[in-house]
Design a protein around this motif. Structure first.
Motif, PDB file in Angstrom:
ATOM      1  N   PHE A 124      14.238   5.975   1.267  1.00  0.00           N
ATOM      2  CA  PHE A 124      12.756   6.213   0.839  1.00  0.00           C
ATOM      3  C   PHE A 124      11.781   5.084   1.039  1.00  0.00           C
ATOM      4  O   PHE A 124      10.831   5.066   1.599  1.00  0.00           O
ATOM      5  N   SER A 125      12.379   3.719   0.747  1.00  0.00           N
ATOM      6  CA  SER A 125      11.716   2.349   1.150  1.00  0.00           C
ATOM      7  C   SER A 125      11.476   2.542   2.553  1.00  0.00           C
ATOM      8  O   SER A 125      10.297   1.771   3.020  1.00  0.00           O
ATOM      9  N   SER A 128       8.856   4.950   3.588  1.00  0.00           N
ATOM     10  CA  SER A 128       7.327   4.528   2.945  1.00  0.00           C
ATOM     11  C   SER A 128       7.034   3.279   3.997  1.00  0.00           C
ATOM     12  O   SER A 128       5.923   3.275   4.284  1.00  0.00           O
ATOM     13  N   ASP A 129       7.702   2.423   4.486  1.00  0.00           N
ATOM     14  CA  ASP A 129       7.414   1.105   5.130  1.00  0.00           C
ATOM     15  C   ASP A 129       6.889   1.623   6.474  1.00  0.00           C
ATOM     16  O   ASP A 129       5.805   1.264   7.159  1.00  0.00           O
ATOM     17  N   THR A 132       3.628   3.496   6.195  1.00  0.00           N
ATOM     18  CA  THR A 132       2.531   2.469   5.933  1.00  0.00           C
ATOM     19  C   THR A 132       2.153   1.755   7.362  1.00  0.00           C
ATOM     20  O   THR A 132       0.801   1.518   7.549  1.00  0.00           O
ATOM     21  N   PHE A 144       0.324   3.429   1.845  1.00  0.00           N
ATOM     22  CA  PHE A 144       0.982   4.478   1.722  1.00  0.00           C
ATOM     23  C   PHE A 144       2.217   4.384   1.005  1.00  0.00           C
ATOM     24  O   PHE A 144       3.351   3.723   1.355  1.00  0.00           O
ATOM     25  N   ASP A 145       2.305   4.880  -0.173  1.00  0.00           N
ATOM     26  CA  ASP A 145       3.889   4.880  -0.963  1.00  0.00           C
ATOM     27  C   ASP A 145       4.403   6.362  -1.100  1.00  0.00           C
ATOM     28  O   ASP A 145       3.783   7.129  -1.681  1.00  0.00           O
ATOM     29  N   LEU A 146       5.420   6.709  -0.317  1.00  0.00           N
ATOM     30  CA  LEU A 146       6.067   7.878  -0.353  1.00  0.00           C
ATOM     31  C   LEU A 146       6.628   8.245  -1.727  1.00  0.00           C
ATOM     32  O   LEU A 146       6.912   9.347  -2.105  1.00  0.00           O
ATOM     33  N   MET A 147       7.083   7.200  -2.651  1.00  0.00           N
ATOM     34  CA  MET A 147       7.607   7.536  -4.016  1.00  0.00           C
ATOM     35  C   MET A 147       6.608   7.971  -4.842  1.00  0.00           C
ATOM     36  O   MET A 147       6.986   8.724  -5.807  1.00  0.00           O
ATOM     37  N   ASP A 148       5.255   8.146  -4.661  1.00  0.00           N
ATOM     38  CA  ASP A 148       4.216   8.637  -5.211  1.00  0.00           C
ATOM     39  C   ASP A 148       4.578  10.439  -5.002  1.00  0.00           C
ATOM     40  O   ASP A 148       4.197  11.172  -6.136  1.00  0.00           O
ATOM     41  N   TYR A 149       4.945  10.580  -3.814  1.00  0.00           N
ATOM     42  CA  TYR A 149       5.090  12.126  -3.704  1.00  0.00           C
ATOM     43  C   TYR A 149       6.708  12.524  -3.877  1.00  0.00           C
ATOM     44  O   TYR A 149       6.942  13.783  -4.185  1.00  0.00           O
TER      45      TYR A 149
END
Length: 198
Positions: A124-125, A128-129, A132, A144-149
């Motif tokens: 996930f990180s 997300s990177d 971003t 943009f943070d994928l962990m929000d979704y």
């Protein structure tokens, strides 16, 4: 006169012989009654009177070659053809409800384990990177943070909602299928199944 005396003596002899036989029978009956009283409570080993015959074995055949071998089976395995005439919708409803509940629980557990494994591998990180870098570019836009979704709570709650919906949908679909099968079986006959004892 002499003939009459002889006839009377013959009748007397017959009468005496009958009396002697009756006395012998009565004494034999008394003796057997006392013997039966003495052996009460024990199983009787006396054989019934009558002509003795040698026991016959009906399983033996006249052919000595077949005497030691069992009879071979004819025609191979048995086959039985059955027809499913009717399926009880109530039993289908109960079974489909339990199966769909089990599938919903298994789906929630599977998604939770899969999310834990992917998070431990830093998938996930990394994603997300990557997003971003693609969205922000050089201008330094919003991060943009994928962990929000795709957070753990959101994923598990979404899977639980889908599991509850599937419970209702699968139960209704299986029960409706049972009703439709019963209607079709009443019109054209049920599904035929051939069973074998192999």
């Amino acid at each position: 006169m002499r003939d009459g005396a002889l006839a009377r003596t013959a009748q007397g002899r017959d009468l005496a012989a009958r009396k002697a036989r009756a006395l012998r029978g009565a004494s034999a009956g008394l003796a057997s009654g006392s013997a039966a009283g003495a052996t009460a409570g024990r199983p009787s080993t006396a054989r019934p009177a009558g002509p003795r015959t040698a026991p016959t074995n009906t399983a033996r055949t006249s052919d000595p070659a077949r005497a030691g071998r069992p009879a071979p089976r004819r025609g191979g395995p048995r086959r039985v053809r059955l027809t499913a005439q009717r399926i009880d919708p109530w039993s289908v409803l109960k079974i489909s409800f339990l199966v769909s509940v089990a599938l919903g629980i298994a789906g929630v557990v599977m998604v939770g384990l899969l999310w834990t494994v992917l998070s431990g591998m830093n998938v996930f990180s990394t994603v997300s990177d990557f997003f971003t870098q693609v969205t922000s570019g050089e201008s330094g836009g919003p991060a943009f943070d994928l962990m929000d979704y795709l957070g753990f709570g959101r994923v598990v709650s979404l899977t639980a909602v889908i599991g509850v919906l599937n419970v209702f949908l699968l139960t209704a679909l299986a029960t409706l299928t049972a009703f439709l099968y019963n209607i079709c079986a009443a019109l054209v006959g049920g599904a035929q199944v051939t069973l074998s004892d192999e």
